[in-house]
Structure formats: structure tokens, C-alpha cells
Design a protein around this motif. Structure first.
Motif, PDB file in Angstrom:
ATOM      1  N   ALA A  39       0.817  -1.220   0.000  1.00 25.31           N
ATOM      2  CA  ALA A  39       0.000   0.000   0.000  1.00 25.31           C
ATOM      3  C   ALA A  39       0.849   1.268   0.000  1.00 25.31           C
ATOM      4  O   ALA A  39       0.306   2.372   0.121  1.00 25.31           O
ATOM      5  N   GLY A  40       2.165   1.120  -0.102  1.00 25.95           N
ATOM      6  CA  GLY A  40       3.022   2.297  -0.208  1.00 25.95           C
ATOM      7  C   GLY A  40       3.624   2.784   1.090  1.00 25.95           C
ATOM      8  O   GLY A  40       4.230   3.851   1.129  1.00 25.95           O
ATOM      9  N   GLY A  41       3.468   2.009   2.172  1.00 29.19           N
ATOM     10  CA  GLY A  41       4.073   2.376   3.447  1.00 29.19           C
ATOM     11  C   GLY A  41       5.500   1.873   3.550  1.00 29.19           C
ATOM     12  O   GLY A  41       6.009   1.200   2.650  1.00 29.19           O
ATOM     13  N   GLN A  42       6.139   2.184   4.655  1.00 31.95           N
ATOM     14  CA  GLN A  42       7.529   1.798   4.886  1.00 31.95           C
ATOM     15  C   GLN A  42       7.651   1.136   6.250  1.00 31.95           C
ATOM     16  O   GLN A  42       7.154   1.664   7.250  1.00 31.95           O
ATOM     17  N   ILE A  43       8.307  -0.005   6.313  1.00 32.81           N
ATOM     18  CA  ILE A  43       8.554  -0.668   7.587  1.00 32.81           C
ATOM     19  C   ILE A  43       9.901  -0.196   8.125  1.00 32.81           C
ATOM     20  O   ILE A  43      10.931  -0.327   7.457  1.00 32.81           O
ATOM     21  N   LEU A  44       9.901   0.353   9.320  1.00 30.46           N
ATOM     22  CA  LEU A  44      11.116   0.862   9.944  1.00 30.46           C
ATOM     23  C   LEU A  44      11.797  -0.190  10.808  1.00 30.46           C
ATOM     24  O   LEU A  44      13.022  -0.204  10.937  1.00 30.46           O
ATOM     25  N   ASN A  45      10.987  -1.079  11.404  1.00 30.44           N
ATOM     26  CA  ASN A  45      11.526  -2.020  12.378  1.00 30.44           C
ATOM     27  C   ASN A  45      10.573  -3.207  12.501  1.00 30.44           C
ATOM     28  O   ASN A  45       9.372  -3.018  12.631  1.00 30.44           O
ATOM     29  N   GLY A  46      11.098  -4.427  12.463  1.00 34.02           N
ATOM     30  CA  GLY A  46      10.294  -5.612  12.652  1.00 34.02           C
ATOM     31  C   GLY A  46       9.900  -6.266  11.332  1.00 34.02           C
ATOM     32  O   GLY A  46      10.362  -5.865  10.265  1.00 34.02           O
ATOM     33  N   LEU A  60       6.006   3.730   8.722  1.00 33.37           N
ATOM     34  CA  LEU A  60       5.508   5.032   8.289  1.00 33.37           C
ATOM     35  C   LEU A  60       4.444   4.808   7.230  1.00 33.37           C
ATOM     36  O   LEU A  60       4.627   3.982   6.325  1.00 33.37           O
ATOM     37  N   ASP A  61       3.336   5.541   7.335  1.00 32.70           N
ATOM     38  CA  ASP A  61       2.342   5.468   6.268  1.00 32.70           C
ATOM     39  C   ASP A  61       2.827   6.328   5.089  1.00 32.70           C
ATOM     40  O   ASP A  61       3.851   7.017   5.188  1.00 32.70           O
ATOM     41  N   PRO A  62       2.157   6.291   3.947  1.00 31.76           N
ATOM     42  CA  PRO A  62       2.654   7.009   2.770  1.00 31.76           C
ATOM     43  C   PRO A  62       2.793   8.522   2.948  1.00 31.76           C
ATOM     44  O   PRO A  62       3.544   9.174   2.214  1.00 31.76           O
ATOM     45  N   GLN A  63       2.085   9.090   3.913  1.00 26.06           N
ATOM     46  CA  GLN A  63       2.185  10.532   4.169  1.00 26.06           C
ATOM     47  C   GLN A  63       3.242  10.859   5.229  1.00 26.06           C
ATOM     48  O   GLN A  63       3.486  12.023   5.518  1.00 26.06           O
ATOM     49  N   GLY A  64       3.841   9.832   5.827  1.00 24.78           N
ATOM     50  CA  GLY A  64       4.919  10.045   6.792  1.00 24.78           C
ATOM     51  C   GLY A  64       4.534   9.946   8.249  1.00 24.78           C
ATOM     52  O   GLY A  64       5.351  10.209   9.122  1.00 24.78           O
ATOM     53  N   ALA A  65       3.276   9.563   8.562  1.00 24.19           N
ATOM     54  CA  ALA A  65       2.872   9.397   9.950  1.00 24.19           C
ATOM     55  C   ALA A  65       3.399   8.059  10.466  1.00 24.19           C
ATOM     56  O   ALA A  65       3.258   7.025   9.806  1.00 24.19           O
ATOM     57  N   MET A  66       3.965   8.067  11.658  1.00 25.14           N
ATOM     58  CA  MET A  66       4.484   6.841  12.248  1.00 25.14           C
ATOM     59  C   MET A  66       3.360   6.079  12.944  1.00 25.14           C
ATOM     60  O   MET A  66       2.498   6.669  13.593  1.00 25.14           O
ATOM     61  N   PHE A  67       3.367   4.758  12.786  1.00 26.15           N
ATOM     62  CA  PHE A  67       2.381   3.899  13.400  1.00 26.15           C
ATOM     63  C   PHE A  67       3.052   2.583  13.763  1.00 26.15           C
ATOM     64  O   PHE A  67       4.202   2.331  13.365  1.00 26.15           O
TER      65      PHE A  67
END
Length: 258
Positions: free
Chosen positions: A223-230, A244-251
Motif C-alpha cells: 500500500a506504499g508504506g515503509q517498515i522501519l523495524n520488525g 511510516l504510512d505514505p504521508q509520513g505518519a508513524m504507526f
């Protein structure tokens, strides 16, 4: 100190692309969305099955000009928003948005703790309590995590303001101590730690339950997000990832393998 421990009651995403963000979280977590129906307000309610768990709205232009970026913010239920906001400032915090009413919904104020992590204080117009949710229920919030400048000072602040108490503490070696906290009841609802030096500011991170962490990880990237860890395993047997979601919000996501 509060008469009873204060609890998180809502979660809100402020983003630069509401429609795209809605699609991303639907694909990853399975949330459905519905317009709030509040006149003159473009606000989307996010649902896990039929249960509303949070909201989504455009990040105001004025906030963008002041350097704000897309992100999630948690709402903590309080008895008196105005008094609690004033207490935050007296204890070294700040008020980002003064107390205001949402017609038919409740009263809120956006505040920052003494180290800079933001929260929303909220008093609902109705006294109705949400139905309890089974632990790990997909789409609901499974964990709340504070990355602070000083973990001990942060915990002391929240213990005084919200009546939170300590749970277990885990030694994470070079990363320091991870302190679990409770908001009444026997189970911890979140943890606090001293943030990594690479993180520029303190913040709250929210973990959303998924039915299977591996499938969710694939969905994030598709879906265009990025996995930072895990994903990696945590005590208790669940697996987590941060992204990070595609707009840059961390979740963050939490769930079993699969």
C-alpha cells in the motif's frame, strides 16, 4: 492526583492526504470509514467492525506552516478539560490548542507534556461507556508507547496527572529500561522508555492490533508504506512492527505470526 486513573479513549490521525490515508489503513488494518456528520467539519470516523476507534482529518494549513507533520495523537478522557489543561501548564507542559467544544461530541484541548510529547484531553458530551473489547481484537488499539527524553520524569508526571501506576520493568540493555504502566486494572496498557538519540523529539506511538503480522507487513509495503523495524517477537508471544504510512505518519502494529 486524579480521583481515578485516566484512560485513552480515542485516536486521531492528522494527515496531508485524508483519502489516501483512509485507503492505506483500510488495506493494512481493515478499518472502514464514515463521515462524522458534524456540520462544517471534514472529519472521518474509523471503525473496527462496527466500533468507532478513532478519527482522521486533514492537517490544518496553519499547522503545516508552523512545521507540523502528519501523525497520530491519542485522546485521554478527563473530568474537566479546562482544569486539566491548566494543570498541565502548571506542571511544566504547554497548551497547543486551548479548550474548545465540538457541538454534540464533547470538549477538548491539545496539550504537550513537560518533555514535548503531545496528547489531547477530552470530555465526552455523553457519559456512555464503550463496550469492553477482548485483548488483541483486530482493528483495536493494543498498546500505547511513550518515547520520552527522560523516562522516569515522564512517568512521574503522568502518574501525578492521570493516576497511572507502574507495571513490570524490563531491562533492554543499551536501550535502557522499558517501564510498563497501568490505568487501573491488572493489565498494563502501555510502556515508557527513554527515546533513542536518533529520534529528534519525544512522542507517543500507538500499536494497532492485526490478525496476522506477516500479512500486515506485506500489506504495508503493497500500500506504499515503509517498515522501519520488525516484525519481531515481544514478551507474551506477539510480534510487532513499526512503520511510516505514505504521508509520513508513524504507526505500529501488533499481532500473532501469520
Amino acid at each position: 492526583m486524579s480521583k481515578s486513573p485516566r484512560k485513552f479513549v480515542w485516536y486521531e490521525l492528522l494527515t496531508t492526504a485524508p483519502a489516501a490515508a483512509e485507503s492505506f489503513y483500510h488495506n493494512v488494518i481493515g478499518w472502514s470509514a464514515q463521515d462524522s456528520g458534524v456540520p462544517g467539519v471534514a472529519y472521518t470516523i474509523l471503525h473496527a467492525d462496527a466500533t468507532p476507534i478513532g478519527g482522521l482529518m486533514a492537517l490544518p494549513e496553519a499547522a503545516l506552516k508552523m512545521g507540523a507533520r502528519p501523525g497520530w495523537i491519542g485522546y485521554v478522557g478527563v473530568e474537566d478539560v479546562d482544569a486539566e489543561a491548566e494543570a498541565f501548564t502548571k506542571a511544566g507542559g504547554v497548551i497547543h490548542k486551548a479548550p474548545a467544544d465540538i457541538p454534540g461530541v464533547g470538549r477538548f484541548a491539545v496539550v504537550g507534556d513537560p518533555q514535548g510529547a503531545a496528547l489531547t484531553l477530552f470530555k465526552a458530551a455523553s457519559d456512555a461507556e464503550p463496550a469492553p473489547v477482548p485483548r488483541g481484537a483486530p482493528g483495536h488499539i493494543g498498546w500505547r508507547e511513550l518515547h520520552a527524553i527522560d523516562r522516569e520524569a515522564a512517568f512521574a508526571f503522568y502518574a501525578d496527572r492521570f493516576g497511572w501506576t507502574k507495571g513490570d520493568a524490563m531491562d533492554m540493555g543499551p536501550m535502557g529500561v522499558y517501564q510498563l504502566f497501568k490505568a487501573g486494572g491488572d493489565e498494563a496498557i502501555g510502556g515508557m522508555m527513554t527515546k533513542l538519540e536518533a529520534m529528534p523529539v519525544p512522542f507517543w506511538l500507538y500499536y494497532f492490533n492485526v490478525a496476522g503480522i506477516d500479512a500486515a507487513a506485506k500489506a504495508v509495503e503493497a500500500a506504499g508504506g515503509q517498515i522501519l523495524n520488525g516484525p519481531h517477537e515481544v514478551p507474551g508471544g506477539d510480534f510487532i512492527l513499526q512503520g511510516l504510512d505514505p504521508q509520513g505518519a508513524m504507526f505500529a502494529l501488533v499481532g500473532p505470526r501469520g
